[in-house]
Design a protein around this motif. Structure first.
Motif, mmCIF file in Angstrom:
data_model
loop_
_atom_site.group_PDB
_atom_site.id
_atom_site.type_symbol
_atom_site.label_atom_id
_atom_site.label_comp_id
_atom_site.label_asym_id
_atom_site.label_seq_id
_atom_site.Cartn_x
_atom_site.Cartn_y
_atom_site.Cartn_z
ATOM 1 N N ILE A 36 -7.452 -3.911 -1.095
ATOM 2 C CA ILE A 36 -7.649 -5.274 -0.603
ATOM 3 C C ILE A 36 -7.220 -6.284 -1.664
ATOM 4 C CG2 ILE A 36 -9.538 -4.756 0.993
ATOM 5 C CD1 ILE A 36 -11.463 -5.852 -1.175
ATOM 6 N N LYS B 198 -6.786 -7.082 3.833
ATOM 7 C CA LYS B 198 -6.411 -5.675 3.723
ATOM 8 C C LYS B 198 -4.929 -5.564 3.381
ATOM 9 C CE LYS B 198 -6.479 -1.337 6.256
ATOM 10 N NZ LYS B 198 -6.696 -0.676 7.528
ATOM 11 N N ASP C 123 -0.916 4.476 -0.517
ATOM 12 C CA ASP C 123 -1.821 5.468 0.057
ATOM 13 C C ASP C 123 -3.243 4.924 0.011
ATOM 14 O OD1 ASP C 123 -2.415 7.921 1.219
ATOM 15 O OD2 ASP C 123 -2.664 8.945 -0.704
ATOM 16 N N GLY C 124 -4.097 5.419 0.881
ATOM 17 C CA GLY C 124 -5.512 5.062 0.856
ATOM 18 C C GLY C 124 -5.785 3.664 1.363
ATOM 19 N N TYR C 125 -6.589 2.915 0.588
ATOM 20 C CA TYR C 125 -7.059 1.603 1.024
ATOM 21 C C TYR C 125 -7.087 0.652 -0.163
ATOM 22 C CZ TYR C 125 -10.158 -1.921 3.057
ATOM 23 O OH TYR C 125 -10.698 -3.093 3.515
ATOM 24 N N THR D 176 -8.467 -1.343 -5.361
ATOM 25 C CA THR D 176 -8.232 -0.107 -4.609
ATOM 26 C C THR D 176 -9.538 0.667 -4.506
ATOM 27 O OG1 THR D 176 -7.614 1.093 -6.626
ATOM 28 C CG2 THR D 176 -5.817 0.120 -5.355
ATOM 29 N N ASN D 177 -9.617 1.537 -3.476
ATOM 30 C CA ASN D 177 -10.793 2.391 -3.343
ATOM 31 C C ASN D 177 -10.492 3.755 -3.968
ATOM 32 O OD1 ASN D 177 -9.206 3.738 -1.485
ATOM 33 N ND2 ASN D 177 -10.642 3.571 0.200
ATOM 34 N N LEU E 44 0.835 -1.197 0.000
ATOM 35 C CA LEU E 44 0.000 0.000 0.000
ATOM 36 C C LEU E 44 0.871 1.248 0.000
ATOM 37 C CD1 LEU E 44 -3.017 0.906 0.230
ATOM 38 C CD2 LEU E 44 -2.595 1.149 2.671
ATOM 39 N N GLN F 245 -1.426 -3.826 3.402
ATOM 40 C CA GLN F 245 -0.728 -2.993 4.380
ATOM 41 C C GLN F 245 0.396 -2.200 3.716
ATOM 42 O OE1 GLN F 245 -1.732 -3.132 7.719
ATOM 43 N NE2 GLN F 245 -3.353 -4.487 6.986
ATOM 44 N N LYS F 246 1.043 -1.333 4.498
ATOM 45 C CA LYS F 246 2.224 -0.591 4.015
ATOM 46 C C LYS F 246 3.443 -1.508 3.918
ATOM 47 C CE LYS F 246 0.794 3.942 4.387
ATOM 48 N NZ LYS F 246 1.016 5.010 3.467
ATOM 49 N N GLY G 26 -7.069 4.791 -2.997
ATOM 50 C CA GLY G 26 -6.076 3.730 -2.892
ATOM 51 C C GLY G 26 -5.036 3.745 -3.984
#
Length: 173
Positions: free
Chosen positions: A35, A44, A31-33, A60-61, A29, A46-47, A64
């Motif tokens: 899955i 989910k 930025d953002g969100y 991505t959202n 990840l 993660q960074k 994301g």
């Protein structure tokens, strides 16, 4: 008793069942969100790096942003509101094994691909197939239209509708 366990271990490690669980790369990840959907289960992103496997769906959202690094060092930067279904198919070509990689795209991505004849990559949208050569490019499928822009190198794009192909050189779209 020790030898049957060794033989069983070798068999399990070389079986096709094992191949579907092997690591194909990692996602991280930015930025953002985002899955990964694996066997119907949402994980989910993660960074830190999360393993990706054959058959996984990456999503991505609105905000994301994700980096997807395939084994071999190819990087795919996944933009917000994007979905990618990742598939690998292993084939024999002469004496070599070739792993065809397919990314089915809804949304937008930027990719940096190195030449590797043993691991060719295709980006698929509902109306086009982007065959990746050695390159850095952007592909998007937005509102029913596939757009491809070549930053460096060469990309081949084929229409699924009329089967016409075009090669996009550096700096073209």
């Amino acid at each position: 008793m020790k030898y049957p366990l060794i033989i069983l271990s070798i068999f399990l490690l070389s079986s096709p069942l094992q191949a579907q669980f092997q690591t194909s790369g990692v996602v991280k990840l930015v930025d953002g969100y985002g899955i990964i959907i694996w066997n119907g289960r949402e994980i989910k992103i993660q960074k830190k790096e999360t393993i990706i496997k054959n058959g996984d769906l990456i999503r991505t959202n609105v905000s994301g942003k994700i980096i997807f690094t395939l084994l071999g060092g190819n990087d795919v930067f996944i933009a917000p509101n994007t979905e990618i279904k990742f598939k690998e198919n292993k084939k024999k070509k002469g004496l070599s094994n070739v792993i065809n990689r397919n990314l089915t795209l809804k949304g937008r991505l930027l990719a940096k691909i190195r030449k590797n004849l043993a691991r060719p990559i295709q980006i698929r949208t509902p109306n086009a197939i982007v065959a990746v050569k050695v390159t850095e490019f952007v592909t998007e499928f937005i509102q029913g239209i596939t757009n491809v822009g070549t930053i460096n190198g060469l990309v081949s794009m084929t229409s699924i509708v009329n089967n016409e192909s075009v090669e996009l050189k550096e700096g073209t779209m």
